[in-house]
Design a protein around this motif. Structure first.
Motif, PDB file in Angstrom:
ATOM      1  N   ALA A 201      -6.452 -11.705  -5.051  1.00  0.00           N
ATOM      2  CA  ALA A 201      -5.438 -10.977  -4.432  1.00  0.00           C
ATOM      3  C   ALA A 201      -4.784 -11.908  -3.429  1.00  0.00           C
ATOM      4  N   ASN A 202      -3.659 -11.461  -3.122  1.00  0.00           N
ATOM      5  CA  ASN A 202      -2.796 -12.202  -2.129  1.00  0.00           C
ATOM      6  C   ASN A 202      -2.237 -11.143  -1.237  1.00  0.00           C
ATOM      7  N   MET A 203      -2.460 -11.400  -0.023  1.00  0.00           N
ATOM      8  CA  MET A 203      -2.047 -10.458   0.976  1.00  0.00           C
ATOM      9  C   MET A 203      -1.627 -11.172   2.206  1.00  0.00           C
ATOM     10  N   VAL A 204      -1.195 -10.472   3.229  1.00  0.00           N
ATOM     11  CA  VAL A 204      -0.817 -11.188   4.515  1.00  0.00           C
ATOM     12  C   VAL A 204      -1.221 -10.118   5.606  1.00  0.00           C
ATOM     13  N   THR A 205      -1.527 -10.709   6.959  1.00  0.00           N
ATOM     14  CA  THR A 205      -1.818  -9.558   7.899  1.00  0.00           C
ATOM     15  C   THR A 205      -1.712 -10.283   9.175  1.00  0.00           C
ATOM     16  N   THR A 206      -1.378  -9.368  10.160  1.00  0.00           N
ATOM     17  CA  THR A 206      -1.153  -9.886  11.468  1.00  0.00           C
ATOM     18  C   THR A 206      -2.436 -10.201  12.309  1.00  0.00           C
ATOM     19  N   LEU A 207      -2.367 -10.753  13.524  1.00  0.00           N
ATOM     20  CA  LEU A 207      -3.558 -10.997  14.231  1.00  0.00           C
ATOM     21  C   LEU A 207      -4.255  -9.644  14.512  1.00  0.00           C
ATOM     22  N   ASP A 208      -3.520  -8.549  14.585  1.00  0.00           N
ATOM     23  CA  ASP A 208      -4.107  -7.202  15.013  1.00  0.00           C
ATOM     24  C   ASP A 208      -4.466  -6.570  13.776  1.00  0.00           C
ATOM     25  N   GLY A 209      -4.208  -6.861  12.604  1.00  0.00           N
ATOM     26  CA  GLY A 209      -4.510  -6.301  11.390  1.00  0.00           C
ATOM     27  C   GLY A 209      -3.797  -5.342  10.597  1.00  0.00           C
ATOM     28  N   ALA A 210      -2.328  -5.790  11.012  1.00  0.00           N
ATOM     29  CA  ALA A 210      -1.478  -4.710  10.183  1.00  0.00           C
ATOM     30  C   ALA A 210      -0.935  -5.675   9.017  1.00  0.00           C
ATOM     31  N   ALA A 211      -1.023  -4.780   7.816  1.00  0.00           N
ATOM     32  CA  ALA A 211      -0.485  -5.395   6.628  1.00  0.00           C
ATOM     33  C   ALA A 211       0.842  -5.386   6.392  1.00  0.00           C
ATOM     34  N   GLN A 212       1.610  -4.627   7.178  1.00  0.00           N
ATOM     35  CA  GLN A 212       3.104  -4.351   7.142  1.00  0.00           C
ATOM     36  C   GLN A 212       3.779  -4.311   8.382  1.00  0.00           C
TER      37      GLN A 212
ATOM     38  N   LEU B 118       1.731  -9.914  16.328  1.00  0.00           N
ATOM     39  CA  LEU B 118       1.059  -8.825  17.007  1.00  0.00           C
ATOM     40  C   LEU B 118       1.935  -7.573  16.641  1.00  0.00           C
ATOM     41  N   THR B 119       1.390  -6.704  16.058  1.00  0.00           N
ATOM     42  CA  THR B 119       2.479  -5.340  15.960  1.00  0.00           C
ATOM     43  C   THR B 119       2.053  -4.114  16.711  1.00  0.00           C
ATOM     44  N   ALA B 120       1.026  -3.915  16.605  1.00  0.00           N
ATOM     45  CA  ALA B 120       0.401  -2.574  17.192  1.00  0.00           C
ATOM     46  C   ALA B 120       0.742  -1.501  16.236  1.00  0.00           C
ATOM     47  N   GLY B 121       0.924  -0.426  16.681  1.00  0.00           N
ATOM     48  CA  GLY B 121       1.411   0.566  15.781  1.00  0.00           C
ATOM     49  C   GLY B 121       0.364   1.076  14.857  1.00  0.00           C
ATOM     50  N   GLY B 122       0.514   1.918  13.948  1.00  0.00           N
ATOM     51  CA  GLY B 122      -0.452   2.302  12.922  1.00  0.00           C
ATOM     52  C   GLY B 122      -0.314   1.984  11.420  1.00  0.00           C
ATOM     53  N   ALA B 123       0.174   0.692  11.340  1.00  0.00           N
ATOM     54  CA  ALA B 123       0.260   0.051  10.095  1.00  0.00           C
ATOM     55  C   ALA B 123      -1.020   0.013   9.227  1.00  0.00           C
TER      56      ALA B 123
END
Length: 260
Positions: free
Chosen positions: A46-57, A221-226
């Motif tokens: 699998a190839n995925m990307v995530t932010t430091l706070d765990g958002a994939a999008q 860091l994005t926060a939110g509900g991604a």
């Protein structure tokens, strides 16, 4: 980019020169770094990307948390794969198009007995897809649609009429991840890559058929509900993976984890 792990060649134990050098890697170097293991059995990465706070999008797409080097690795992983598996929702949200042939990988793919580009395989229970899109009507190699035996017959016919090859990998309308992998392997597709989305990756994780995770950690860091990179039913016992490679550039970490 520089290599943080491993810092020595696993065969010779000699220091890796790229471990101490921060520079742009060639596509050949990236291809060697991400080469599939040998053997006849299918290998699903699998190839995925995530932010430091765990958002994939961000704003519903992964592009906003990515970077140029992440996209070069994305292209490299595609250049090495037989098939790219993707969920129907991701096809709709990300505007998926057919994989293209790339001259930089032509010789490597020919030597491995691969076609000019990987096939895109869309995993879908309902086949709720727009079959007039280029992904279906004008791919370099036919797009695959993986569904269950109970999928709506009119949608199966629509997929085939558009030029897609339909594979059945489950009873009813449910796609069974292990059967999807087996169906692809039976057709000679053993170098498998999934780019998500999170629901499809969650299904592969729950079925314990994922062999490797290539994860880019974005220094944002994005926060939110991604969403996270994988969603859906959890596993009874967490499956342990081992860190096999770690690259870094401009704060982005490009990791590879393999099943222990």
């Amino acid at each position: 980019m520089r290599r943080l792990l491993p810092v020595t060649d696993l065969t010779t134990r000699a220091p890796r020169p790229e471990a101490a050098t921060d520079r742009e890697w060639t596509l050949d170097e990236l291809a060697e770094a991400y080469a599939y293991p040998g053997g006849e059995r299918p290998w699903l990465r699998a190839n995925m990307v995530t932010t430091l706070d765990g958002a994939a999008q961000h704003d519903g797409r992964s592009q906003g948390i990515s970077c140029a080097t992440d996209m070069r690795i994305f292209g490299t992983l595609r250049g090495l794969a037989d098939v790219v598996l993707v969920g129907a929702e991701t096809v709709r949200l990300e505007g998926y198009r057919p994989a293209r042939a790339r001259e930089a990988f032509a010789q490597r793919r020919a030597a491995a007995g691969q076609g000019p580009a990987p096939a895109i395989a869309v995993v879908t229970a309902s086949l709720d897809l727009d079959f007039s899109l280029p992904l279906f009507v004008s791919p370099l190699v036919p797009t695959l649609v993986i569904t269950g035996a109970g999928a709506p017959s009119d949608r199966v016919h629509a997929a085939r009429d558009a030029g897609a090859e339909v594979l059945f990998a489950g009873e009813g309308a449910v796609v069974e991840p292990a059967r999807a992998v087996a169906e692809l392997a039976a057709r000679g597709h053993t170098r498998l890559l999934t780019e998500g989305g999170p629901r499809l990756l969650g299904q592969f994780v729950a079925a314990e058929v994922l062999d490797e995770l290539c994860l880019t950690v974005s220094p944002m860091l994005t926060a939110g509900g991604a969403q996270r990179i994988a969603t859906g039913p959890g596993v009874t016992v967490p499956e342990r993976f081992s860190l096999t490679s770690l690259l870094e550039e401009a704060g982005f970490l490009f990791s590879r984890y393999g099943k222990i």
